[in-house]
Motif scaffolding. Structure first.
Motif, mmCIF file in Angstrom:
data_model
loop_
_atom_site.group_PDB
_atom_site.id
_atom_site.type_symbol
_atom_site.label_atom_id
_atom_site.label_comp_id
_atom_site.label_asym_id
_atom_site.label_seq_id
_atom_site.Cartn_x
_atom_site.Cartn_y
_atom_site.Cartn_z
ATOM 1 N N THR A 88 44.044 39.307 37.641
ATOM 2 C CA THR A 88 43.729 40.511 38.417
ATOM 3 C C THR A 88 42.356 41.052 38.026
ATOM 4 O O THR A 88 41.547 41.407 38.884
ATOM 5 C CB THR A 88 44.798 41.598 38.151
ATOM 6 O OG1 THR A 88 46.075 41.005 38.349
ATOM 7 C CG2 THR A 88 44.618 42.772 39.087
ATOM 8 N N ILE A 89 42.143 41.092 36.709
ATOM 9 C CA ILE A 89 40.845 41.597 36.237
ATOM 10 C C ILE A 89 39.719 40.727 36.766
ATOM 11 O O ILE A 89 38.711 41.215 37.286
ATOM 12 C CB ILE A 89 40.804 41.633 34.690
ATOM 13 C CG1 ILE A 89 41.786 42.663 34.162
ATOM 14 C CG2 ILE A 89 39.397 41.937 34.192
ATOM 15 C CD1 ILE A 89 41.895 42.695 32.653
ATOM 16 N N LEU A 90 39.912 39.407 36.668
ATOM 17 C CA LEU A 90 38.860 38.496 37.102
ATOM 18 C C LEU A 90 38.606 38.603 38.608
ATOM 19 O O LEU A 90 37.480 38.548 39.071
ATOM 20 C CB LEU A 90 39.210 37.059 36.719
ATOM 21 C CG LEU A 90 39.062 36.743 35.229
ATOM 22 C CD1 LEU A 90 39.563 35.345 34.916
ATOM 23 C CD2 LEU A 90 37.610 36.894 34.790
ATOM 24 N N ARG A 91 39.697 38.754 39.361
ATOM 25 C CA ARG A 91 39.538 38.884 40.811
ATOM 26 C C ARG A 91 38.792 40.167 41.153
ATOM 27 O O ARG A 91 37.949 40.203 42.034
ATOM 28 C CB ARG A 91 40.916 38.868 41.492
ATOM 29 C CG ARG A 91 41.052 37.731 42.499
ATOM 30 C CD ARG A 91 42.436 37.662 43.095
ATOM 31 N NE ARG A 91 43.365 36.988 42.186
ATOM 32 C CZ ARG A 91 44.558 37.471 41.844
ATOM 33 N NH1 ARG A 91 44.985 38.634 42.308
ATOM 34 N NH2 ARG A 91 45.333 36.786 41.048
ATOM 35 N N LEU A 92 39.130 41.211 40.390
ATOM 36 C CA LEU A 92 38.444 42.482 40.544
ATOM 37 C C LEU A 92 36.954 42.315 40.239
ATOM 38 O O LEU A 92 36.090 42.877 40.902
ATOM 39 C CB LEU A 92 39.064 43.479 39.554
ATOM 40 C CG LEU A 92 38.838 44.970 39.750
ATOM 41 C CD1 LEU A 92 39.556 45.430 40.998
ATOM 42 C CD2 LEU A 92 39.387 45.718 38.528
ATOM 43 N N ALA A 93 36.705 41.488 39.216
ATOM 44 C CA ALA A 93 35.326 41.307 38.772
ATOM 45 C C ALA A 93 34.525 40.449 39.746
ATOM 46 O O ALA A 93 33.298 40.575 39.829
ATOM 47 C CB ALA A 93 35.302 40.669 37.385
ATOM 48 N N LEU A 95 32.642 42.134 33.361
ATOM 49 C CA LEU A 95 33.992 42.019 32.796
ATOM 50 C C LEU A 95 34.392 43.303 32.073
ATOM 51 O O LEU A 95 35.543 43.748 32.173
ATOM 52 C CB LEU A 95 34.059 40.832 31.832
ATOM 53 C CG LEU A 95 33.922 39.457 32.494
ATOM 54 C CD1 LEU A 95 33.978 38.352 31.448
ATOM 55 C CD2 LEU A 95 35.008 39.250 33.552
ATOM 56 N N ILE A 96 33.451 43.895 31.358
ATOM 57 C CA ILE A 96 33.746 45.155 30.663
ATOM 58 C C ILE A 96 34.147 46.219 31.675
ATOM 59 O O ILE A 96 35.160 46.901 31.527
ATOM 60 C CB ILE A 96 32.508 45.624 29.853
ATOM 61 C CG1 ILE A 96 32.351 44.760 28.600
ATOM 62 C CG2 ILE A 96 32.623 47.095 29.478
ATOM 63 C CD1 ILE A 96 31.106 45.054 27.791
ATOM 64 N N PHE A 97 33.374 46.308 32.749
ATOM 65 C CA PHE A 97 33.660 47.326 33.755
ATOM 66 C C PHE A 97 35.011 47.102 34.421
ATOM 67 O O PHE A 97 35.788 48.035 34.596
ATOM 68 C CB PHE A 97 32.545 47.324 34.810
ATOM 69 C CG PHE A 97 31.819 48.625 34.863
ATOM 70 C CD1 PHE A 97 31.408 49.230 33.696
ATOM 71 C CD2 PHE A 97 31.556 49.257 36.066
ATOM 72 C CE1 PHE A 97 30.749 50.443 33.713
ATOM 73 C CE2 PHE A 97 30.902 50.472 36.108
ATOM 74 C CZ PHE A 97 30.494 51.068 34.938
ATOM 75 N N SER A 98 35.304 45.853 34.785
ATOM 76 C CA SER A 98 36.562 45.648 35.509
ATOM 77 C C SER A 98 37.761 45.772 34.574
ATOM 78 O O SER A 98 38.837 46.195 34.985
ATOM 79 C CB SER A 98 36.568 44.310 36.261
ATOM 80 O OG SER A 98 36.268 43.268 35.379
ATOM 81 N N SER A 99 37.573 45.442 33.273
ATOM 82 C CA SER A 99 38.667 45.639 32.319
ATOM 83 C C SER A 99 38.977 47.116 32.186
ATOM 84 O O SER A 99 40.155 47.519 32.156
ATOM 85 C CB SER A 99 38.291 45.098 30.936
ATOM 86 O OG SER A 99 37.957 43.747 31.027
ATOM 87 N N ILE A 100 37.928 47.919 32.128
ATOM 88 C CA ILE A 100 38.150 49.364 31.997
ATOM 89 C C ILE A 100 38.903 49.881 33.215
ATOM 90 O O ILE A 100 39.893 50.610 33.091
ATOM 91 C CB ILE A 100 36.803 50.097 31.837
ATOM 92 C CG1 ILE A 100 36.199 49.766 30.475
ATOM 93 C CG2 ILE A 100 36.991 51.596 31.987
ATOM 94 C CD1 ILE A 100 34.789 50.268 30.281
#
Lengths: 342, 504
Positions: free
Chosen positions: A63-68, A298-303
């Motif tokens: 999900t995070i990666l897709r968001l990213a 990646l930092i932004f989408s993880s947050i």
């Protein structure tokens, strides 16, 4: 003379030695990226503590990666533009315009049995064309990038609304959806696309004349010009490149949401510029890394993901992101100012 | 004039990355004297006055001000203590008027409201004290002549309780009449007990205005407190250069070079408002020098024929092929290279590696389908830096860490790599220390010997005469003289560049 030079050399080496080894490390691009990896790990730790297995499981990672992915593709283009001494505020609007243009093509009656690759071609072309307009007017019209792309931000979004009549256009073209929503080796095609664009971006920046020229043009445009580099042409190429990236992002969004809409990509300029800056690229141009940008994304989408998992509101997210951007720029300036004492 | 120094600087050291700008400088200045600071470009004069005025902090050494220990930690502190500095580039705000500029930073006010009429009166009084009551205090500064702007700058200095005034090459922008005026102002200030530190390259000015002289060389004081009246010019030159012969120039070739085919042909080149009707022919292996004062249009001629500025009229041809007007790219492709005047801001990517700066203009040679062969790039760059003796070695280090002379070699290496036909050098030894200068001269000569046509612009007449085979003298945008450099001497060139200067 040679004795003198030896003296100068020794002194140069001495002054280069840094009293604080951490700062010295952070000053090199490798060190900065290592710092970003540490930051990312810390954020993941926070995620694991606050959301437990909901954060740590494989699906959430996807999900995070897709968001990213969507932000990431555009951020790679943004990295080039910013290293080249420019800025592009119109990326969100270009994504919106590309998305509605390609869905319009797909939904027109005449084109019922259109091949899905036409959609791809249209989105990429529209994105690149917007970039070309930006680039030409910035380079040859001498319009400040900030103003030109601000104007494009308004106009492209406006044109997108006119084309779509402000309606969300739902499309379902068989091959298209299949391609963009497929898994390869258990990983989403969209994530593969992000990876592919990143690797291509890295090669382009670090191994080609194009990349070298970009750094030269952003680092010292006058020196680049006097060395015989065509600064204006390079500037145009950079905006076409980011326009092309916007086209890819538009296709990814259309596939993900099965719609084309004039509201796609809103605030994308914020997310991409923030990711690039957090990634250590200097806003003044001339220096930056692709790896840093990928980590920034990646930092932004993880947050974002952690905020969602903890049921925090979008507003809180925005507040926090703003603070991070300021912190990143402050840190960058500290490092940069210590770097140039001549 | 008293004998206790107002200012005493002892053993001042200032270190920048790669350069020891000041390496033990002593200077003492007495109240009411004009103390001249002499030294070549890069000797450390600018750094010294920046230390004095609080811009830089010395790494070592002591500063005594009025009998007390003092190192000014900020420019504001220095001003507070009565040290005012007028730099070459005046720090006035062009859109504000004279009064506003004079009191910038310490506006005349009461309870937060500015008192404009009182400020104007005070400004008028200050200008009158400087003998320039005619400058209107409500005029926008940008509309004033450079000479009058300088007076405004000095009025600002006097608006503080100034006891030491530092003037950095104040005469560079002035004509003779204005210089005479400036001297009158300086004399009236010193009569009031103000000390003046005067920096100039012009020895004849120092003779006229100076009391004592301090000579800097390579960041060190080589002589201090010399009385102007007792020191012959030859002695000063010996101190500045550290040798009695001034520079070592490579010998010219025995045979005259102008028989071959011309490489560079410039016909009737003009840039509106700057220079007109420049004709210039340079043959293979020939070095042609352009001499003239700063602002005469020398650099502009070079930049225009390079295509960095778009010529109003005229043509430039290399090997018989016309260049596209206003296109650097086409000039570079035709084999023209420029080593610009401002090396750092116009010539180099300071944070980038040496080899990247060298290959910058020949990238295509190292690329296949746009992909660079970096190993090959480094190898070629290494060969070049070795043959040019660039120090410290190592082609991956950032250019920023090199000294001025070595940075210049990097720029020259760039054009060597391109095998250029025409090399344009604008102030090739500015910021280059004396030792490295002769290396640069040798290098330029050896390039010419390989058949390159070279054009050199320099403010230092002896450099032009010593290096070039042929000299063109430029005055106010026109070539007023052309001859073999052996047929003319420094005095004659000076005479030509100064002649008939119309007062502004």
């Amino acid at each position: 003379m040679s004795q003198d030079s030896v003296r100068v050399e020794k002194e140069a080496l001495e002054t280069e030695r840094e009293p604080n080894p951490v700062l010295a490390l952070l000053r090199t691009s490798v060190g900065r990226n290592a710092g970003l990896v540490v930051a990312l790990l810390l954020i993941c730790l926070v995620g694991a503590i606050t959301a437990g297995s909901r954060f740590t499981d494989w699906d959430n990672a996807m999900t995070i990666l897709r968001l990213a992915a969507v932000v990431g593709v555009v951020s790679i283009g943004m990295t080039f533009v910013i290293i080249g001494g420019g800025i592009d505020l119109s990326v969100g609007a270009i994504v919106a315009l590309s998305s509605v243009w390609c869905t319009t093509v797909a939904t027109q009656e005449l084109a019922q049995d259109i091949h899905w690759l036409w959609m791809v071609a249209v989105a990429l072309l529209v994105g690149s064309a917007c970039g070309l307009i930006n680039g030409l007017l910035i380079a040859y019209g001498n319009i400040v990038p900030f103003i030109m792309t601000l104007a494009m931000l308004a106009s492209a979004r406006g044109l997108a609304e006119i084309i779509s009549d402000k309606k969300t256009q739902i499309v379902s073209v068989e091959g298209f959806d299949d391609f963009f929503n497929r898994d390869i080796l258990g990983i989403d095609v969209q994530v593969w696309l992000f990876a592919l664009v990143s690797v291509a971006g890295w090669i382009l920046l670090n191994r080609t004349t194009f990349g070298r020229r970009t750094v030269a043009v952003g680092g010292n445009p006058e020196a680049a010009r006097l060395a015989g580099i065509n600064v204006k042409r390079q500037t145009v190429y950079l905006y076409v490149l980011i326009g092309f990236c916007c086209g890819i992002a538009a296709l990814m969004l259309v596939a993900k949401t099965t719609t084309g809409s004039s509201t796609h990509g809103s605030l994308l300029e914020l997310d991409t510029i923030a990711a690039v800056v957090i990634g250590g690229t200097l806003l003044t141009g001339g220096r930056g890394t692709i790896v840093g940008t990928v980590l920034g994304v990646l930092i932004f989408s993880s947050i974002t993901n952690i905020f969602i998992l903890n049921n925090r509101s979008f507003s809180e997210q925005s507040l926090f992101k703003g603070a991070i951007i300021v912190a990143a720029v402050l840190l960058q300036q500290r490092l940069a100012s210590r770097n140039s004492t001549t | 004039m008293t004998d206790t120094p107002l200012l005493q600087m002892t053993g001042i050291v200032k270190q920048f990355p790669g350069v020891r700008a000041l390496d033990g400088v002593d200077l003492d200045v007495r109240a009411g004297e004009v103390h001249c600071l002499l030294g070549q470009n890069g000797a450390g004069k600018s750094t010294l006055i920046k230390v004095l005025s609080g811009f830089h902090q010395p790494d070592e050494g002591t500063i005594t001000w009025d009998g007390q220990d003092a190192a000014f930690s900020t420019p504001a502190k220095a001003i507070e203590h009565g040290v005012a500095t007028i730099y070459q580039e005046l720090d006035l705000v062009p859109h504000l008027d004279v009064t506003e500029n004079v009191f910038l930073g310490h506006e005349v006010s009461r309870a937060g409201f500015s008192q404009r009429s009182r400020a104007r009166e005070m400004a008028r009084a200050l200008l009158a004290r400087l003998g320039h009551a005619e400058i209107p205090v409500t005029r926008v500064v940008g509309d004033l002549s450079p000479a009058n702007q300088q007076i405004v700058s000095m009025a600002r200095a006097l608006s503080h309780d100034t006891r030491l005034l530092v003037l950095d090459e104040p005469s560079a922008v002035l004509d003779q009449q204005e210089v005479a005026n400036l001297f009158r102002v300086i004399r009236s200030l010193t009569a009031e007990g103000v000390a003046v530190v005067y920096i100039s390259h012009r020895l004849e000015e120092i003779r006229q205005i100076g009391d004592r002289i301090t000579v800097l060389k390579d960041g060190r004081t080589v002589a201090t407190g010399l009385a102007v009246a007792d020191t012959p010019t030859a002695e000063l030159i010996r101190l500045m250069t550290g040798r009695s012969i001034e520079y070592v120039f490579p010998p010219r070739p025995e045979t005259p070079r102008d028989q071959g085919e011309p490489v560079l042909e410039v016909r009737d080149l003009s840039l509106a408002g700057v220079f007109t009707g420049v004709d210039l022919t340079v043959h293979a292996g020939e070095i042609v020098g352009l001499a003239g004062l700063v602002g005469a249009g020398r650099s502009e001629i070079l930049e225009t024929l390079y295509g960095a500025r778009r010529a109003s009229t005229g043509t430039v041809a290399v090997d018989g092929k016309r260049l596209r007007r206003g296109s650097v790219t086409s000039s570079v492709q035709a084999g023209v290279g420029l080593a610009p005047e401002e090396r750092k801001s116009q010539g180099l990517l300071l944070d980038e590696a040496v080899y990247r700066n060298i290959t910058m203009s020949s990238m295509a040679r190292f690329a296949r389908f746009g992909f660079l062969d970096r190993g090959q790039e480094r190898k070629r760059a290494e060969e070049l830096t070795t043959s040019l003796d660039v120090r410290p070695t190592g082609v991956t280090r950032a250019v920023r860490t090199l000294s001025g002379g070595n940075q210049q070699k990097v720029v020259l290496a760039r054009w060597l790599l391109r095998d250029c036909r025409v090399l344009l050098l604008d102030e090739p030894t500015r910021g280059v220390d004396v030792g490295a200068r002769s290396e640069i001269y040798q290098l330029v000569r050896s390039l010419a010997d390989r058949g390159v046509a070279v054009v050199v612009v320099s403010s230092e007449i002896e450099e032009v005469l010593g290096l070039a085979d042929r000299v063109l003298v430029v005055r106010e945008g026109e070539v007023v003289h052309e001859s073999a450099s052996t047929d003319i001497d420094e005095a004659k060139v000076l005479d030509l560049v100064m002649e008939e200067r119309v007062p502004a």
